[in-house]
Design a protein around this motif. Structure first.
Motif, PDB file in Angstrom:
ATOM      1  N   THR A   2      25.079  36.572  34.982  1.00  0.00           N
ATOM      2  CA  THR A   2      24.341  37.384  35.934  1.00  0.00           C
ATOM      3  C   THR A   2      25.168  38.602  36.295  1.00  0.00           C
ATOM      4  OG1 THR A   2      23.297  35.426  36.817  1.00  0.00           O
ATOM      5  CG2 THR A   2      23.256  37.387  38.189  1.00  0.00           C
ATOM      6  N   LYS A   3      24.606  39.779  36.168  1.00  0.00           N
ATOM      7  CA  LYS A   3      25.306  40.999  36.514  1.00  0.00           C
ATOM      8  C   LYS A   3      24.491  41.740  37.557  1.00  0.00           C
ATOM      9  CE  LYS A   3      27.515  41.537  31.992  1.00  0.00           C
ATOM     10  NZ  LYS A   3      27.759  42.433  30.849  1.00  0.00           N
ATOM     11  N   GLU A   4      25.071  41.835  38.736  1.00  0.00           N
ATOM     12  CA  GLU A   4      24.328  42.500  39.810  1.00  0.00           C
ATOM     13  C   GLU A   4      25.340  43.023  40.813  1.00  0.00           C
ATOM     14  OE1 GLU A   4      20.358  42.829  41.967  1.00  0.00           O
ATOM     15  OE2 GLU A   4      20.838  42.109  39.969  1.00  0.00           O
ATOM     16  N   VAL A   5      25.228  44.276  41.175  1.00  0.00           N
ATOM     17  CA  VAL A   5      26.155  44.837  42.141  1.00  0.00           C
ATOM     18  C   VAL A   5      25.849  44.283  43.517  1.00  0.00           C
ATOM     19  CG1 VAL A   5      26.938  46.950  43.251  1.00  0.00           C
ATOM     20  CG2 VAL A   5      26.448  46.948  40.800  1.00  0.00           C
ATOM     21  N   ILE A 195      40.146  35.497  46.685  1.00  0.00           N
ATOM     22  CA  ILE A 195      38.922  34.781  47.039  1.00  0.00           C
ATOM     23  C   ILE A 195      37.671  35.625  46.837  1.00  0.00           C
ATOM     24  CG2 ILE A 195      37.711  33.690  48.992  1.00  0.00           C
ATOM     25  CD1 ILE A 195      40.534  33.015  50.118  1.00  0.00           C
ATOM     26  N   TRP A 196      37.769  36.944  47.075  1.00  0.00           N
ATOM     27  CA  TRP A 196      36.589  37.802  47.108  1.00  0.00           C
ATOM     28  C   TRP A 196      36.623  38.845  45.996  1.00  0.00           C
ATOM     29  CZ3 TRP A 196      33.144  35.992  50.496  1.00  0.00           C
ATOM     30  CH2 TRP A 196      33.623  35.214  51.558  1.00  0.00           C
ATOM     31  N   TYR A 197      35.449  39.234  45.535  1.00  0.00           N
ATOM     32  CA  TYR A 197      35.337  40.340  44.567  1.00  0.00           C
ATOM     33  C   TYR A 197      35.929  41.616  45.154  1.00  0.00           C
ATOM     34  CZ  TYR A 197      33.116  43.996  41.769  1.00  0.00           C
ATOM     35  OH  TYR A 197      32.878  45.107  40.992  1.00  0.00           O
ATOM     36  N   ASP A 198      35.604  41.900  46.413  1.00  0.00           N
ATOM     37  CA  ASP A 198      36.196  43.032  47.125  1.00  0.00           C
ATOM     38  C   ASP A 198      37.528  42.570  47.710  1.00  0.00           C
ATOM     39  OD1 ASP A 198      36.978  45.054  48.794  1.00  0.00           O
ATOM     40  OD2 ASP A 198      35.194  45.015  50.069  1.00  0.00           O
ATOM     41  N   PRO A 199      38.661  43.027  47.181  1.00  0.00           N
ATOM     42  CA  PRO A 199      39.946  42.527  47.655  1.00  0.00           C
ATOM     43  C   PRO A 199      40.258  42.897  49.099  1.00  0.00           C
ATOM     44  CG  PRO A 199      40.273  44.371  46.152  1.00  0.00           C
ATOM     45  CD  PRO A 199      38.817  44.019  46.092  1.00  0.00           C
ATOM     46  N   HIS A 200      39.511  43.857  49.654  1.00  0.00           N
ATOM     47  CA  HIS A 200      39.734  44.278  51.037  1.00  0.00           C
ATOM     48  C   HIS A 200      38.804  43.569  52.022  1.00  0.00           C
ATOM     49  CE1 HIS A 200      42.398  47.536  49.752  1.00  0.00           C
ATOM     50  NE2 HIS A 200      41.507  47.807  48.802  1.00  0.00           N
ATOM     51  N   TYR A 201      37.962  42.681  51.543  1.00  0.00           N
ATOM     52  CA  TYR A 201      36.991  42.028  52.426  1.00  0.00           C
ATOM     53  C   TYR A 201      37.697  41.210  53.504  1.00  0.00           C
ATOM     54  CZ  TYR A 201      33.077  39.159  53.977  1.00  0.00           C
ATOM     55  OH  TYR A 201      32.114  38.530  54.732  1.00  0.00           O
ATOM     56  N   ASP A 202      37.242  41.377  54.742  1.00  0.00           N
ATOM     57  CA  ASP A 202      37.801  40.654  55.890  1.00  0.00           C
ATOM     58  C   ASP A 202      36.895  39.477  56.212  1.00  0.00           C
ATOM     59  OD1 ASP A 202      38.923  39.715  58.208  1.00  0.00           O
ATOM     60  OD2 ASP A 202      38.458  41.493  59.412  1.00  0.00           O
ATOM     61  N   ALA A 203      37.354  38.274  55.903  1.00  0.00           N
ATOM     62  CA  ALA A 203      36.542  37.075  56.106  1.00  0.00           C
ATOM     63  C   ALA A 203      36.656  36.505  57.512  1.00  0.00           C
ATOM     64  CB  ALA A 203      36.943  36.005  55.094  1.00  0.00           C
ATOM     65  N   ALA A 204      37.446  37.120  58.381  1.00  0.00           N
ATOM     66  CA  ALA A 204      37.666  36.542  59.710  1.00  0.00           C
ATOM     67  C   ALA A 204      36.367  36.286  60.476  1.00  0.00           C
ATOM     68  CB  ALA A 204      38.602  37.440  60.522  1.00  0.00           C
ATOM     69  N   PHE A 271      28.686  34.859  37.783  1.00  0.00           N
ATOM     70  CA  PHE A 271      28.364  36.113  38.458  1.00  0.00           C
ATOM     71  C   PHE A 271      29.533  37.080  38.283  1.00  0.00           C
ATOM     72  CE2 PHE A 271      24.900  33.797  39.880  1.00  0.00           C
ATOM     73  CZ  PHE A 271      24.077  34.525  40.736  1.00  0.00           C
ATOM     74  N   GLU A 272      29.229  38.241  37.735  1.00  0.00           N
ATOM     75  CA  GLU A 272      30.277  39.172  37.325  1.00  0.00           C
ATOM     76  C   GLU A 272      30.941  39.904  38.488  1.00  0.00           C
ATOM     77  OE1 GLU A 272      31.510  39.535  34.399  1.00  0.00           O
ATOM     78  OE2 GLU A 272      30.120  38.285  33.262  1.00  0.00           O
ATOM     79  N   GLN A 273      30.243  40.070  39.609  1.00  0.00           N
ATOM     80  CA  GLN A 273      30.812  40.809  40.735  1.00  0.00           C
ATOM     81  C   GLN A 273      30.910  39.922  41.966  1.00  0.00           C
ATOM     82  OE1 GLN A 273      28.303  44.369  40.594  1.00  0.00           O
ATOM     83  NE2 GLN A 273      29.965  45.426  39.538  1.00  0.00           N
ATOM     84  N   SER A 274      31.382  38.703  41.734  1.00  0.00           N
ATOM     85  CA  SER A 274      31.618  37.748  42.814  1.00  0.00           C
ATOM     86  C   SER A 274      32.982  37.116  42.632  1.00  0.00           C
ATOM     87  CB  SER A 274      30.563  36.627  42.793  1.00  0.00           C
ATOM     88  OG  SER A 274      29.296  37.099  43.195  1.00  0.00           O
ATOM     89  N   GLY A 275      33.501  36.635  43.756  1.00  0.00           N
ATOM     90  CA  GLY A 275      34.690  35.816  43.735  1.00  0.00           C
ATOM     91  C   GLY A 275      34.284  34.367  43.937  1.00  0.00           C
TER      92      GLY A 275
END
Length: 299
Positions: A2-5, A195-204, A271-275
């Motif tokens: 699956t490829k989806e932004v 953990i995340w596709y976006d390495p800057h994502y704040d999961a707090a 999923f290509e754009q997921s962690g």
């Protein structure tokens, strides 16, 4: 594949459940919340964390029921309770009875997928479909070793730099003063690039208000030290969907790719754009996949 932004959007502001309650078991008060109507999906782990990660577009076709497991539940002062994987399965069965469910889709993310599989093997007549998201198909040691190799081989230099920066910011002395649950969350958030596709994502924000029973959490982790991931078609005939993220450096997709030939047939999607959390990172693509696999209308 699956490829989806898509980017994780975090918990929805002002989130409210449409129903819920609490069910007490020896030593714990397990909460549950419900969203939507339709085919029942029992989603294991946390009634606080997981409603923030599943797409709202599922609510028109599915009754999402998010239930606590003991390590993310309120603790009751009823004396020491032995906690085993069998205990968790019996907790789920008690919650199923409380909710009046006969058959349902069982969903587990990460190690909660391993718990879901254990329940499905014990109560196969209750589980119509089994969904495993970011679930390791092996024991803890195998997962850690595979994650380390995958990180070294596949993580970009920019991603590695973000992780190094996050870890440098951690004040170990200050962490040592935190309650164990808060320490866990702080380390989890700092580990975001793995953990995340976006390495800057704040999961707090996902963790706000999540109770963490550290004693139960330790027992939960120990379930998977000498763990064997397997099932037989004669014991569990429910169809199985496995969803993984290309950028999951905690439970890398290479684990599943090496195990698929040895397991009963499953539907496997990468999923290509997921962690580690595709249902949040590519929500609409995840919803379409899930509903199509379940034979329901698209959102």
């Amino acid at each position: 594949m699956t490829k989806e932004v898509g980017q994780p959007s975090g918990p929805r502001p002002g989130f409210r459940s449409s129903g819920g309650g609490t069910h007490e078991v020896p030593g714990a008060a397990l909460s549950y919340v419900e969203k939507g109507r339709g085919l029942p999906l029992l989603i294991l782990g946390s009634a606080v964390y997981y409603p923030r990660t599943f797409p709202a577009s599922l609510h028109g076709s599915c009754r999402l029921i998010f239930v606590d497991l003991r390590h993310f539940a309120g603790k009751l002062d009823t004396g020491r309770v032995a906690i085993t994987l069998e205990t968790y399965c019996e907790d789920i069965e008690a919650m199923r009875s409380r909710l009046g469910l006969e058959r349902f889709v069982l969903v587990g993310h990460s190690h909660h997928g391993n718990v879901a599989l254990a329940y499905a093997k014990r109560y196969p007549h209750r589980v119509s479909h089994l969904v495993l998201i970011g679930t390791p198909p092996c024991d803890v040691r195998g997962t850690l070793e595979a994650g380390h190799r995958y990180w070294l081989t596949h993580a970009s230099s920019a991603r590695k730099a973000v992780l190094a920066c996050n870890q440098a910011r951690l004040d170990e002395a200050a962490l040592a003063e935190l309650p164990p649950g808060e320490m866990f969350v702080a380390r989890y958030v700092a580990d975001g690039p793995r953990i995340w596709y976006d390495p800057h994502y704040d999961a707090a924000p996902l963790w706000q208000g999540v109770p963490i029973d550290t004693e139960a959490f330790t027992a939960f982790r120990d379930f998977f030290v000498d763990y064997e991931f397997n099932w037989r078609l004669e014991d569990l005939s429910a169809p199985v969907l496995v969803v993984m993220g290309r950028h999951d450096y905690v439970v890398p997709p290479t684990l599943w790719e090496s195990r698929l030939p040895d397991l009963p047939p499953v539907t496997y999607r990468l999923f290509e754009q997921s962690g580690h959390t595709p249902q949040l990172e590519e929500p609409e693509a995840f919803a379409r996949l899930l509903l199509e696999w379940l034979g329901r209308d698209e959102p």
